[in-house]
Write an enzyme that holds these catalytic residues in place. Structure first.
Site, PDB file in Angstrom:
ATOM      1  N   GLU A 390       0.830  -1.213   0.000  1.00 38.51           N
ATOM      2  CA  GLU A 390       0.000   0.000   0.000  1.00 38.51           C
ATOM      3  C   GLU A 390       0.859   1.255   0.000  1.00 38.51           C
ATOM      4  O   GLU A 390       0.527   2.267  -0.616  1.00 38.51           O
ATOM      5  CB  GLU A 390      -0.938   0.014   1.210  1.00 38.51           C
ATOM      6  N   HIS A 518     -12.479  -7.443  -5.867  1.00 40.39           N
ATOM      7  CA  HIS A 518     -12.360  -6.626  -7.073  1.00 40.39           C
ATOM      8  C   HIS A 518     -13.523  -6.820  -8.036  1.00 40.39           C
ATOM      9  O   HIS A 518     -13.786  -5.953  -8.869  1.00 40.39           O
ATOM     10  CB  HIS A 518     -11.028  -6.889  -7.758  1.00 40.39           C
TER      11      HIS A 518
HETATM   12  O1  X8Z Z   1      -5.989  -5.789  -3.827  1.00 38.17           O
HETATM   13  C1  X8Z Z   1      -4.807  -5.842  -3.593  1.00 38.17           C
HETATM   14  C2  X8Z Z   1      -4.133  -4.798  -2.706  1.00 38.17           C
HETATM   15  C3  X8Z Z   1      -4.787  -3.494  -2.826  1.00 38.17           C
HETATM   16  S1  X8Z Z   1      -4.467  -2.766  -4.354  1.00 38.17           S
HETATM   17  C4  X8Z Z   1      -4.219  -5.237  -1.266  1.00 38.17           C
HETATM   18  N1  X8Z Z   1      -4.059  -6.857  -4.084  1.00 38.17           N
HETATM   19  C5  X8Z Z   1      -4.653  -7.906  -4.897  1.00 38.17           C
HETATM   20  C6  X8Z Z   1      -5.616  -8.754  -4.101  1.00 38.17           C
HETATM   21  O2  X8Z Z   1      -5.593  -8.706  -2.867  1.00 38.17           O
HETATM   22  O3  X8Z Z   1      -6.387  -9.496  -4.704  1.00 38.17           O
HETATM   23  C7  X8Z Z   1      -2.625  -7.066  -3.879  1.00 38.17           C
HETATM   24  C8  X8Z Z   1      -2.372  -8.430  -4.421  1.00 38.17           C
HETATM   25  C9  X8Z Z   1      -3.475  -8.727  -5.365  1.00 38.17           C
HETATM   26 ZN    ZN Z   2      -2.548  -2.236  -4.721  1.00 34.54          ZN
END
Ligand code: X8Z
Ligand code: ZN
Length: 623
Positions: A390, A518
């Site tokens: 982060e 996401h």
């Molecule tokens: O979502 C994230 C970060 C915030 S940009 C914690 N990541 C992805 C996930 O958790 O799915 C980092 C690794 C991949």
């Molecule tokens: Zn990130």
């Protein structure tokens, strides 16, 4: 911004998207007579004036949209959802209006490269394009906020009538990470995946509305819009990701094969016969990071402990202490100290009295120093590493805050994700020892292989996961995956890329994609796949600058001002030029190239091939 989605500027870094979205009609601001709302003339100078007005207006409007997003995610309830949907509605419809107005300037003779790029970036600035029909836009923003809120507030209650039986994502994830009990893990996995069933109907409509918005912008579907943001012909983007996957797939296959063998020793006949690994025994809710399996897969038991979880607890690492530790790393390479407001206004822990979105994110609230992270930090190695991730976003924000508004973004979204991930590669056993988190380090082959295995369970394991998420969404958006096949298509892709399966039947009542943040938050995901390739290229270049000798896998740039200066110079460029140019300035090449990750893991790759000798690797449905 945050992660790219417009609506969601906040999560990661894509604030700009949001911000942009917020923009009011650019003309009324300046460079035009507010009384007559006269547009600048159709000339190169007029285009510059138009873009200058956009930059000014979007910057002015940015803080309000971001504040609405922040409060909606740190205080989930009907009121904050209403406010954020209305804010997004305004932002997105203004963005559409400005994109429309910008068209006449895009090709005026002699237009400057910067203005042309700015106009292009404006169009690409949201992952959630607005349908022209106001009723549809309203519906779209309401669904977006609902999905985001449902994810954040998601809980599984084994007895619906008894709140004491409810468990949130942290509770359920801890079971998977800490427990090798097949049934307990399966119950936790199934519980969380039950929470997203409510999203299915909304998601079907959401996809339709996103596509309406994309059509209105001139794209065939919203997936095409997402793929258009890479300074290359849109049709070349997917083949480019296929090419990169082709480079790393043999390494992943060896790792999957080795892990499956060890899991077979652990679970015996419960393991599937088709060569896949059940998702619920990977130690992670989405099977995207198998670091929790390290004790089972560690190559050499007698070659030094890499246990950071234990020392974090023993040394009373609470959330602020972890964050200060991460800041110290960035400081050591010459990055500036974070403002006091960062520590005052960030959310580091899960509040006890309300629902929040705990998924980690980094925010730029005003593009003038009010940066924050939003996480629910526990003293675990995984969270410790995520804080370093982060902070990469945070420093990117600060470094490009001097750019015009439309260039305040990553070179591409994969860069934004790769900044902190590159720093994670410097969290070597030697660095961890320097800061007192692990014991003395042995620099021998066994210790190297142990460290490589641990890292591969995070970085190599992630690759097929990072690729499949948006292949699913692209399929949904282009209509090749129909609503009646949403879940089946999801599992087909999980099996194809990851060699992972579900141990319990899934049906079209389920909506397993929505159990991933996401998807619920409409944040594009291919960025993470790219980041997992790019970060090894960045690391190779930075280690060279740092004058590091020896194996790349043992390189930490901790304390290297020379590496830090070079990195900062890249961050400052933001999105002001094509990412290929930015990449070249740091690494000497314009191409994403997985040879860096392959070279990095060469010792482990050779070892895995030896371990797997005579085993028939691969799985059914791999393609
Ligand atoms: O979502 C994230 C970060 C915030 S940009 C914690 N990541 C992805 C996930 O958790 O799915 C980092 C690794 C991949
Ligand atoms: Zn990130």
């Amino acid at each position: 911004m945050s992660e790219g989605n417009l609506v969601k500027i906040a999560s990661i870094s894509i604030a700009i998207l949001f911000a942009l979205g917020f923009a009011p009609s650019a003309f009324a601001a300046d460079n035009a007579d507010p009384k007559t709302d006269t547009a600048p003339p159709l000339s190169a100078a007029g285009a510059d004036a138009f873009v200058a007005a956009l930059n000014k207006q979007y910057k002015a409007d940015y803080p309000e949209a971001t504040a609405a997003q922040w409060i909606a995610e740190t205080y989930i309830n009907g009121d904050t959802q209403l406010l954020v949907s209305r804010s997004n509605e305004r932002s997105l419809s203004k963005l559409s209006a400005d994109v429309e107005k910008s068209k006449v300037y895009a090709n005026v003779p002699g237009i400057s490269a910067a203005s042309k790029r700015s106009i292009e970036l404006l169009k690409l600035s949201t992952a959630m394009p607005a349908p022209k029909d106001p009723a549809k836009l309203k519906e779209l923003t309401e669904i977006a906020s609902r999905l985001d809120g449902e994810y954040g507030a998601g809980k599984f209650c084994s007895d619906e009538k008894d709140p004491a039986t409810c468990r949130n994502l942290d509770d359920l994830s801890k079971v998977l990470a800490n427990n090798r009990d097949w049934d307990a893990d399966l119950a936790a996995w199934a519980g969380w995946h039950h929470t997203s069933r409510v999203m299915r109907k909304d998601y079907v409509r959401f996809a339709e509305l996103l596509n309406d918005g994309a059509h209105d912008l001139g794209y065939n579907n919203v997936g095409e819009l997402w793929r258009a943001g890479y300074d290359m012909p849109t049709a070349e983007f997917k083949p480019e990701t296929d090419r990169l996957w082709g480079q790393v797939r043999p390494l992943y296959e060896q790792l999957q094969c080795y892990a499956r063998g060890k899991l077979k020793t652990q679970y015996g006949d419960k393991m599937p016969k088709d060569g896949t690994i059940p998702a619920h025994v990977t130690g992670n809710m989405w099977a995207q990071n198998w670091a929790a399996l390290y004790p089972l897969l560690q190559p050499y038991k007698d070659a030094g402990s890499l246990d950071v979880d234990g020392t974090l607890v023993a040394q009373n690492y609470d959330a602020p202490k972890i964050v200060h530790r991460a800041e110290d790393f960035y400081h050591s390479i010459g990055f500036p100290a974070l403002p006091a407001s960062f520590y005052e206004k960030s959310q580091f822990t899960r509040p006890r009295d309300r629902d929040v979105v705990c998924h980690a994110s980094a925010w730029d609230l005003d593009q003038a120093g009010d940066v924050r992270i939003k996480m629910c930090i526990d003293p675990t190695e995984e969270n410790f590493r995520t804080v370093y991730h982060e902070m990469g976003h945070i420093y990117y924000f600060l470094a490009y805050n001097g750019q015009p508004e439309l260039f305040q973004n990553g070179a591409n979204d994969g860069f934004h994700e790769a900044i902190g991930d590159t720093i994670q590669l410097s969290l070597t056993p030697a660095y961890l020892h320097t800061i007192g988190l692990t014991g003395a380090v042995t620099q021998d082959k066994k210790a190297l292989l142990n460290a490589q295995m641990k890292l591969a369970l995070e970085k190599v394991v992630f690759l097929p996961f990072g690729k499949m998420i948006d292949e699913w969404r692209w399929g949904v958006f282009d209509g090749s995956i129909k609503p009646g096949d949403y879940n089946a298509a999801w599992w087909k892709l999980k099996q194809k890329y990851q060699g992972v399966s579900s141990s319990i039947p899934r049906s079209e009542e389920d909506f397993d994609p929505g159990a991933k943040y996401h998807v619920a938050s409409n944040t594009p995901y291919m960025r993470y796949f790219m980041a997992n390739i790019l970060q090894f290229q960045f690391q190779r270049a930075l280690c060279q600058t740092a004058g590091q000798k020896g194996a790349l896998a043992e390189c930490s740039i901790y304390g290297s001002k020379a590496a830090g200066d070079k990195y900062w110079a890249m961050l400052q460029k933001g999105a002001s030029q094509p990412w290929q140019k930015t990449l070249k300035e740091l690494t000497g090449t314009e191409q994403m190239d997985a040879s860096a990750i392959i070279d990095y893991f060469a010792p482990l790759y050779a070892w895995l091939k030896q371990q797997n000798k005579g085993v028939s690797c691969g799985w059914d449905g791999e393609g």
